[in-house]
Scaffold this motif. Structure first.
Motif, PDB file in Angstrom:
ATOM      1  N   ILE A 158      22.356  18.830  34.211  1.00 52.27           N
ATOM      2  CA  ILE A 158      22.813  18.931  32.899  1.00 52.27           C
ATOM      3  C   ILE A 158      21.467  18.753  31.863  1.00 52.27           C
ATOM      4  N   ILE A 159      21.504  19.899  30.911  1.00 52.45           N
ATOM      5  CA  ILE A 159      20.509  19.625  29.890  1.00 52.45           C
ATOM      6  C   ILE A 159      21.150  19.595  28.558  1.00 52.45           C
ATOM      7  N   SER A 160      20.688  18.806  27.884  1.00 46.82           N
ATOM      8  CA  SER A 160      21.050  18.360  26.548  1.00 46.82           C
ATOM      9  C   SER A 160      20.208  18.695  25.307  1.00 46.82           C
ATOM     10  N   SER A 161      20.598  18.928  24.192  1.00 52.76           N
ATOM     11  CA  SER A 161      19.663  19.280  23.178  1.00 52.76           C
ATOM     12  C   SER A 161      20.397  18.625  22.007  1.00 52.76           C
ATOM     13  N   GLU A 162      19.556  18.214  21.221  1.00 52.74           N
ATOM     14  CA  GLU A 162      20.078  16.974  20.063  1.00 52.74           C
ATOM     15  C   GLU A 162      19.632  17.350  18.525  1.00 52.74           C
ATOM     16  N   LYS A 163      20.481  16.994  17.699  1.00 52.52           N
ATOM     17  CA  LYS A 163      20.115  16.827  16.324  1.00 52.52           C
ATOM     18  C   LYS A 163      19.955  15.262  16.027  1.00 52.52           C
ATOM     19  N   ARG A 164      18.787  15.161  15.493  1.00 56.50           N
ATOM     20  CA  ARG A 164      18.788  13.331  15.228  1.00 56.50           C
ATOM     21  C   ARG A 164      18.597  13.399  13.774  1.00 56.50           C
ATOM     22  N   GLN A 165      19.341  12.326  13.120  1.00 60.18           N
ATOM     23  CA  GLN A 165      19.170  11.954  11.668  1.00 60.18           C
ATOM     24  C   GLN A 165      18.503  10.540  11.589  1.00 60.18           C
ATOM     25  N   TYR A 166      17.257  10.713  11.229  1.00 60.19           N
ATOM     26  CA  TYR A 166      16.470   9.354  11.232  1.00 60.19           C
ATOM     27  C   TYR A 166      16.812   8.318   9.950  1.00 60.19           C
ATOM     28  N   LEU A 167      16.647   7.104  10.240  1.00 62.17           N
ATOM     29  CA  LEU A 167      17.204   6.060   9.275  1.00 62.17           C
ATOM     30  C   LEU A 167      16.200   5.251   8.977  1.00 62.17           C
ATOM     31  N   ASP A 168      16.282   4.483   7.769  1.00 56.69           N
ATOM     32  CA  ASP A 168      15.415   3.639   7.420  1.00 56.69           C
ATOM     33  C   ASP A 168      16.209   2.100   8.173  1.00 56.69           C
ATOM     34  N   LEU A 202       0.980  -1.152   0.007  1.00 51.77           N
ATOM     35  CA  LEU A 202       0.163   0.091  -0.027  1.00 51.77           C
ATOM     36  C   LEU A 202       0.932   1.058  -0.080  1.00 51.77           C
ATOM     37  N   LYS A 203       0.709   2.006  -0.763  1.00 51.86           N
ATOM     38  CA  LYS A 203       1.453   3.303  -1.088  1.00 51.86           C
ATOM     39  C   LYS A 203       1.423   4.230   0.483  1.00 51.86           C
ATOM     40  N   TYR A 204       0.112   4.097   1.050  1.00 50.51           N
ATOM     41  CA  TYR A 204       0.110   5.055   1.946  1.00 50.51           C
ATOM     42  C   TYR A 204       1.004   4.303   3.236  1.00 50.51           C
ATOM     43  N   VAL A 205       0.929   3.256   3.336  1.00 50.08           N
ATOM     44  CA  VAL A 205       1.860   2.321   4.443  1.00 50.08           C
ATOM     45  C   VAL A 205       3.261   2.734   4.047  1.00 50.08           C
ATOM     46  N   ALA A 206       3.718   2.568   2.879  1.00 54.05           N
ATOM     47  CA  ALA A 206       5.053   2.754   2.429  1.00 54.05           C
ATOM     48  C   ALA A 206       5.619   4.103   2.545  1.00 54.05           C
ATOM     49  N   SER A 207       4.705   5.107   2.219  1.00 55.33           N
ATOM     50  CA  SER A 207       4.999   6.463   2.535  1.00 55.33           C
ATOM     51  C   SER A 207       5.072   7.125   3.857  1.00 55.33           C
ATOM     52  N   ASN A 208       4.183   6.446   4.738  1.00 51.20           N
ATOM     53  CA  ASN A 208       4.219   6.927   6.047  1.00 51.20           C
ATOM     54  C   ASN A 208       4.967   6.114   7.403  1.00 51.20           C
ATOM     55  N   THR A 209       5.402   5.063   6.955  1.00 51.59           N
ATOM     56  CA  THR A 209       5.796   4.234   7.919  1.00 51.59           C
ATOM     57  C   THR A 209       7.134   3.469   7.471  1.00 51.59           C
ATOM     58  N   SER A 210       7.872   2.863   8.277  1.00 53.00           N
ATOM     59  CA  SER A 210       8.921   1.996   8.012  1.00 53.00           C
ATOM     60  C   SER A 210       9.033   0.791   8.958  1.00 53.00           C
ATOM     61  N   ALA A 211       9.780  -0.178   8.939  1.00 56.35           N
ATOM     62  CA  ALA A 211       9.744  -1.355   9.797  1.00 56.35           C
ATOM     63  C   ALA A 211      10.154  -1.166  10.940  1.00 56.35           C
ATOM     64  N   ASN A 212      11.300  -0.300  11.070  1.00 52.61           N
ATOM     65  CA  ASN A 212      11.975   0.112  12.445  1.00 52.61           C
ATOM     66  C   ASN A 212      11.308   1.071  13.197  1.00 52.61           C
ATOM     67  N   MET A 213      10.156   1.636  12.815  1.00 61.98           N
ATOM     68  CA  MET A 213       9.422   2.688  13.525  1.00 61.98           C
ATOM     69  C   MET A 213       8.759   2.013  14.872  1.00 61.98           C
ATOM     70  N   PRO A 214       8.886   2.916  16.066  1.00 59.66           N
ATOM     71  CA  PRO A 214       8.135   2.687  17.068  1.00 59.66           C
ATOM     72  C   PRO A 214       6.718   2.257  16.826  1.00 59.66           C
ATOM     73  N   LYS A 215       5.933   1.189  17.584  1.00 63.37           N
ATOM     74  CA  LYS A 215       4.767   0.883  17.157  1.00 63.37           C
ATOM     75  C   LYS A 215       3.577   1.844  17.435  1.00 63.37           C
ATOM     76  N   VAL A 216       3.962   2.784  18.413  1.00 62.12           N
ATOM     77  CA  VAL A 216       2.982   3.682  18.624  1.00 62.12           C
ATOM     78  C   VAL A 216       2.789   4.617  17.596  1.00 62.12           C
ATOM     79  N   TYR A 217       4.020   5.050  16.863  1.00 64.48           N
ATOM     80  CA  TYR A 217       3.711   6.000  15.737  1.00 64.48           C
ATOM     81  C   TYR A 217       3.356   5.168  14.317  1.00 64.48           C
TER      82      TYR A 217
END
Lengths: 208, 675
Positions: B574-584, B67-82
């Motif tokens: 200690i307060i931290s701030s991040e830059k995140r690079q998401y991966l498939d 399904l195009k929608y599933v492929a466009s909006n999710t990936s196999a390693n995404m947390p289930k909640v998302y």
């Protein structure tokens, strides 16, 4: 992973995500093409990384010192709209979104103009010359733009006038009904009986 | 299940069309069999939409990348909640989600109205079915989440990282619940106009659903602000973006309606105005959706430009035309049943309040559309950003805040001078005291000063109302303070729930005004560097960089900078701030790096740290001191709690009808007995 490698992969990844959808349809192991979201952007809009135009003016006099402090320059940048497609001003965009290449470019032009001895207004005018009025965070207060600023207040004034007129009419009608009711024996249309009126009074008192 | 879901979508379209036709025909011809058929058709439509939704959820959770929608909006390693939340994360899924809520709400509303509002129910059912036909048709023909790719990719492209946030998982559903709930009052308004029965049943149903809509919109808007603040990293929560404005518009007119309906309930007045507000609220929800999804206006949130915009525009124009026709042909039926006795009365105050609500809604709409108008008139593009909206709306907002305090103090029907003096003396004194004290303490920002003065005034009016009620209960019933407070609210939930909402508004405005004192600092720090800054309250802050680190977790690479923070010599952690690079799942980068803000909240101020980027060994940071931001969320929660108290069903059952509704009650009972 080393930071340099991370950044390199990030840039390469962004590029491949931007191009990959159309160029690699046959490679089934790649992420799905045909995506409907903005291509490759972590933002929710299509970021136009090539939107920056050069805003260059020759220095007014050689060796002139900057007339604007850093705070004044930041305040000036808050009036300029980043052209990447976000709705942020140049200052906020460049200090919070490292992936945008437009606001840093606009910032460099601002610095060059400040160093060239230009005033805040002259710098703003220069940006408007290059980008058009879309370079500003809010329309200038001139010409047709005044409609933008004044129409809401004019509408509110008109609404107030209309409301006062309607209220006066309602008040006059209520007064007419009250004055004719004892003579004709006809009460208010829906609150006619004494019982109903007393119930209304009781309800109003209860909820008052 | 997926195949059944896809099929169910098309069956739902047919069932909704059948429901629309039979319900309206049943209502027009007085045929009970058609009415019943229509009602059952609506339930069947709902069941089909539920099936279609379950099908999509199944496809998402089983990673069916065909399904195009599933492929466009999710990936196999995404947390289930998302993965679950991806249902409403894209264009097609969110429209199906909208349809699902609409179907469930419609079935619920018609089921509960089938005996209480027998004349209205068929037309309301028909109207809701027509709306359903539109949404299901859009899903089927223009944004179908069951569209398939010509091949099956090994993995999807994942969800936009900015959407992978708890706020984003729950903020859109709340907004959708709010938007969709406006359909029910609209349908019953159309039904009432068609049948010319704008009476007690109509008032009761419309008020209940309008409250529900308001409640969800309030929560949705507040969560949206929170998401923008913690996720987007620009150190603010409201940017007057068109999509934000689109959510505010129905909230404003809906709130105006919830005030003005009280006048109709008590006095039988404002019938035309109330119908207008009900339908306007629905039309603004549709118009907002059109803005969001058509791409006609530049926005940071818009879904990609798609052909659904044309469909929404057509539906909006059609719905507007139908509404105008019915309202204009029923004007005589909408005549007021009572007149206004005084210009200084609660009725009049509510009308002034309505005027300001609608005025703000108009100015927001005007500002949102002005770039289009300007381009059309002058041929050149302009930007209408926060400076414009603040210039226009801040004065109107302060006027509204003042009316929030004034309205409840004025008596119904006619206020005497002594009444006014008695009611206003303490609150006005309290407000002025707040203003003078802040002026003496050095506050010079004029808008903030006015805001806090008015906030003091309104807070005092609320406190005064509670104090009077509690004192009365304590003297009459001899109750302890907590018991008297709880019972006071429980026995008149509408009134005191409303005051709690007003208290939330006061808290919100106080928090908004705090941003006048916000301070931002750009700093560059290497490991071990120290930076000292002073916040707006004069506290001295020291930041010591712990250096830059990188790590890899489930579906992202993270670059983080940690700062050891000291305030006035006391270590804060200690307060931290991040830059995140998401991966498939193949470790290929997805999207561009996104920001995770480091926030330390307190009642007085937020410390807000953004890692803007890394150059060589230097972290480029933006450190902001944002006063009173936490009170925005608290204010929103207080409003939601107040709304919950107001609409709690038990309050309706216990409370005897009063005012104008009471005058209709005997007739209603008689009618119920004969039918």
């Amino acid at each position: 992973m080393r930071r340099r490698e991370f950044l390199t992969r990030s840039i390469a990844g962004a590029g491949s995500a931007l191009l990959g959808a159309r160029q690699l349809p046959a490679q089934q192991a790649t992420p799905a093409p045909g995506a409907e979201q903005s291509s490759g952007s972590s933002n929710l809009f299509d970021m136009n990384q090539g939107a920056a135009k050069r805003v260059v003016r020759p220095p007014k006099t050689s060796g002139v010192r900057s007339a604007l402090t850093d705070d004044e320059r930041d305040a000036l940048e808050r009036q300029l709209h980043c052209q990447c497609g976000c709705t942020l001003d140049v200052y906020v965009c460049r200090t919070t979104d490292f992936s945008c290449q437009v606001s840093p470019a606009m910032h460099r032009d601002v610095i060059a103009l400040v160093e060239g001895g230009y005033s805040a207004q002259e710098i703003i005018d220069a940006f408007v010359d290059s980008y058009g009025e879309v370079a500003l965070m809010a329309p200038t207060r001139e010409g047709f733009n005044w409609a933008g600023y004044l129409v809401p207040f004019a509408a509110l004034a008109a609404g107030t006038a209309a409301l006062v007129t309607v209220l006066r009419r309602m008040q006059q009608r209520a007064a007419r009904v009250a004055s004719t009711a004892p003579a004709t024996g006809a009460g208010a249309p829906s609150l006619g009986t004494t019982d109903e009126l007393s119930r209304l009074e009781a309800a109003v008192r209860r909820d008052d | 299940v997926i195949l059944i879901g896809e099929l169910a979508l098309w069956v739902a379209l047919l069932m909704a069309a059948w429901t629309g036709v039979t319900s309206c025909a049943g209502g027009a011809l007085g045929r009970e069999d058609l009415v019943t058929s229509g009602r059952r058709g609506l339930y069947a439509t709902t069941a089909m939409v539920v099936l279609a939704s379950l099908g999509l959820w199944t496809a998402l959770l089983t990673h069916d990348f065909s399904l195009k929608y599933v492929a466009s909006n999710t990936s196999a390693n995404m947390p289930k909640v998302y993965v679950f939340a991806a249902f409403w994360g894209g264009q097609a899924g969110s429209l199906l989600f909208w349809t699902l809520i609409l179907a469930l709400f419609s079935a619920g509303a018609i089921w509960s109205a089938r005996t209480k509002a027998r004349e209205l129910a068929p037309w309301a059912c028909g109207t809701l079915a027509m709306i359903l036909v539109f949404f299901i048709a859009v899903v089927c023909f223009k944004a179908n989440p069951y569209d398939r790719l010509s091949f099956v990719p090994a993995d999807g492209r994942g969800m936009n990282p900015q959407l992978q946030n708890p706020g984003m998982a729950i903020h859109p559903p709340n907004l959708y619940l709010g938007y969709v709930a406006t359909s029910i009052p609209f349908a019953f308004a159309i039904a009432a106009l068609v049948t010319r029965r704008l009476d007690a049943e109509w008032l009761s149903i419309v008020r209940r659903w309008s409250l529900l809509s308001w409640f969800f919109l309030t929560i949705g808007i507040t969560l949206g602000m929170w998401w923008a603040y913690v996720e987007l990293g620009w150190s603010g929560y409201w940017a007057w973006d068109p999509v934000e404005n689109a959510s505010l518009l129905p909230w404003l007119t809906g709130t105006a309606f919830l005030h003005s309906i009280m006048i109709q309930e008590k006095r039988g007045m404002l019938r035309k105005w109330n119908v207008t507000l009900v339908v306007t609220t629905f039309l603004l929800a549709i118009f907002g959706t059109f803005i969001t999804r058509s791409g006609i206006i530049e926005s940071v949130h818009s879904f990609a430009q798609s052909p659904v915009g044309t469909w929404f525009a057509t539906f909006f124009l059609l719905a507007t035309g139908v509404t105008i026709y019915f309202v204009s042909t029923r004007l005589k039926d909408l005549e007021a049943k009572a007149g206004l006795e005084s210009m200084v009365s609660r009725e009049a105050a509510f009308l002034y309040n309505n005027l300001v609500f609608v005025g703000i809604a108009f100015s927001v709409l005007w500002g949102t559309l002005f770039p289009i108008l300007s381009e059309w008139v002058r041929g050149s593009k302009i930007t209408v950003g926060p400076p414009f909206f603040n210039t226009v709306n801040v004065p109107l907002g302060l006027l509204l805040l003042a009316l929030t305090g004034i309205g409840p103090l004025i008596a119904w029907r006619k206020a005497s001078t002594s009444n006014l003096r008695r009611q206003f003396a303490v609150p006005a004194g309290a407000g002025l005291t707040v203003g003078v004290v802040l002026l003496a303490l050095g506050m010079r920002d004029s808008y903030a000063l006015v805001a806090y003065t008015l906030a003091g005034f309104v807070a005092a009016t609320i406190a005064q109302e509670f104090q009077k009620g509690i004192s009365a209960r304590r003297s009459i019933h001899g109750e302890a303070l907590p018991v008297a407070t709880v019972r006071l609210i429980a026995r008149n939930r509408r009134r005191y729930g409303g005051y709690i909402v007003h208290a939330g508004i006061v808290v919100l405005f106080a928090a908004f005004a705090g941003l006048a004192f916000k301070r931002d600092h750009d700093v560059q720090m290497r490991a071990g560097d120290t930076k000292e800054l002073v916040d707006p309250l004069g506290h001295r802050w020291r930041f010591v960089s712990q250096g830059i680190s990188t790590s890899e977790t489930l579906n992202r690479y993270v670059t983080a900078v940690g700062l050891e923070v000291w305030r006035d010599g006391v270590r804060q952690g200690i307060i931290s701030s991040e830059k995140r690079q998401y991966l498939d799942s193949n470790k290929n980068p997805l999207f561009e790096p996104s920001t995770e803000v480091g926030i330390r909240s307190s009642a007085k101020m937020d410390l807000y740290i953004v890692l803007a980027g890394v150059r060589e060994d230097t972290a480029e940071l933006r450190i902001s001191f944002n006063p009173l931001v936490i009170w925005v969320w608290i204010g929103g929660m207080i409003m939601a709690v107040g709304g919950l108290i107001v609409m709690w069903p038990q309050a309706e059952r216990r409370r005897a009808p009063s005012g104008y509704v009471a005058t209709l009650e005997p007739a209603r009972r008689e009618l119920a007995a004969t039918t």
